[in-house]
Write an enzyme that holds these catalytic residues in place. Structure first.
Site, PDB file in Angstrom:
ATOM      1  CG  ASP A  75     -39.165  24.782  91.486  1.00 43.43           C
ATOM      2  OD1 ASP A  75     -40.044  24.113  92.063  1.00 43.43           O
ATOM      3  OD2 ASP A  75     -38.926  24.689  90.264  1.00 43.43           O
ATOM      4  CG  ASP A 106     -30.639  20.596  88.608  1.00 39.84           C
ATOM      5  OD1 ASP A 106     -31.179  19.604  89.152  1.00 39.84           O
ATOM      6  OD2 ASP A 106     -30.164  20.544  87.456  1.00 39.84           O
ATOM      7  CG  ASN A 115     -42.133  18.324  97.976  1.00 42.91           C
ATOM      8  OD1 ASN A 115     -42.961  17.465  98.225  1.00 42.91           O
ATOM      9  ND2 ASN A 115     -42.284  19.188  96.981  1.00 42.91           N
ATOM     10  CE1 TYR A 160     -42.176   9.307  92.433  1.00 40.65           C
ATOM     11  CE2 TYR A 160     -43.520   7.540  93.350  1.00 40.65           C
ATOM     12  CZ  TYR A 160     -43.159   8.866  93.309  1.00 40.65           C
ATOM     13  OH  TYR A 160     -43.764   9.773  94.154  1.00 40.65           O
ATOM     14  CE  LYS A 174     -40.955   9.995  96.015  1.00 34.21           C
ATOM     15  NZ  LYS A 174     -40.730  11.315  96.640  1.00 34.21           N
ATOM     16  CB  THR A 232     -49.709  17.633  92.437  1.00 30.66           C
ATOM     17  OG1 THR A 232     -48.833  16.549  92.071  1.00 30.66           O
ATOM     18  CG2 THR A 232     -49.978  17.579  93.938  1.00 30.66           C
TER      19      THR A 232
END
Length: 251
Positions: free
Chosen positions: A37, A60, A87, A156, A160, A191
């Site tokens: 992360d 990163d 992810n 977005y 994807k 989330t």
């Protein structure tokens, strides 16, 4: 549960959300897990909560120097991953928009993190796995890359869709090297990434109403399929999209 005994798994964006849930499950299944992360403190806290079978890695994904350095450090430390879950990503609510209204900077930021970041993660995963004799790479996709769910999220959705295409290309290129590449497509999953929707009853009801099973997804809903793809059970699966979306993309 020891389906991943002997595996070392790196999960990007695993300080929270889906990535955190998958890291926890992989650890319970016997894997060593790398909490990758860009938030160093959060990654360290998650690794500490799992215990000695976990390690934090600051990464990163939009910066190749950062990605390359993280993989080099892991290899040197004896933590070269044979499972990678790509992810990490962003969804810029209030900024991403229909194409006529979309600012170029928002497009670039989304593509840089979601698509280029996944490219860099997969690139360096493949390099490590070629040296190790194979492995399993799992990408996180989205219904927005498959159908009209992302009409208001041009950047977005495009990012994807690109990830879905990347899966097939890399899977075909490296199948003979023992590297499997697949994408898991969750439904709308509650989330912190989607708090703009989950905290708005009208918006939430509209999207949940398009899921045939009648509820939002949770991070734990995708754990099982990712364990399958990471383990020997999934050794004949590559280049595929696995929808775990409550039927959202079946309509």
């Amino acid at each position: 549960m020891t389906r991943l005994h002997g595996k070392t798994a790196l999960i990007t964006g695993s300080a929270s959300g889906i990535g955190r849930a998958v890291a926890d499950r992989f650890a319970r299944e016997g894997a060593r897990v790398i909490i990758a992360d860009r938030n160093a403190d959060a990654a360290a806290a998650v690794a500490a909560s799992i215990g000695e079978t976990a390690r934090a890695a600051v990464m990163d994904i939009s910066d190749e120097t950062s990605v390359a350095a993280a993989f080099a450090d892991l290899v040197t430390a004896g933590w070269s991953p044979d499972v990678v879950v790509a992810n990490a990503g962003v969804q810029l609510f209030g900024q991403d928009a229909k194409i006529a209204d979309l600012d170029l900077d928002v497009w670039r930021r989304t593509i840089d993190i979601n698509l280029t970041g996944t490219f860099l993660t997969v690139k360096h995963s493949v390099r490590a796995m070629l040296a190790a004799g194979g492995g399993s790479i799992i990408l996180t996709g989205s219904p927005t890359g498959l159908n009209g769910e992302g009409a208001d999220f041009t950047a977005y959705s495009a990012s994807k869709a690109g990830i879905h295409g990347l899966t097939r290309t890399v899977a075909a290129a490296y199948a003979a090297d023992g590297i499997r590449v697949n994408t898991v497509v969750p439904a709308y999953t509650e989330t912190g990434l989607v708090s703009t929707i989950s905290e708005d009853p009208e918006s939430r009801a509209a999207i949940v109403g398009r899921i045939p099973l009648g509820r939002a997804g949770t991070p734990t809903d995708v754990e099982g399929i990712m364990v399958f793809l990471a383990s020997a059970d999934g050794e004949f699966a590559t280049g595929a999209l696995f929808a775990v979306d409550g039927g959202m993309t079946s309509l």
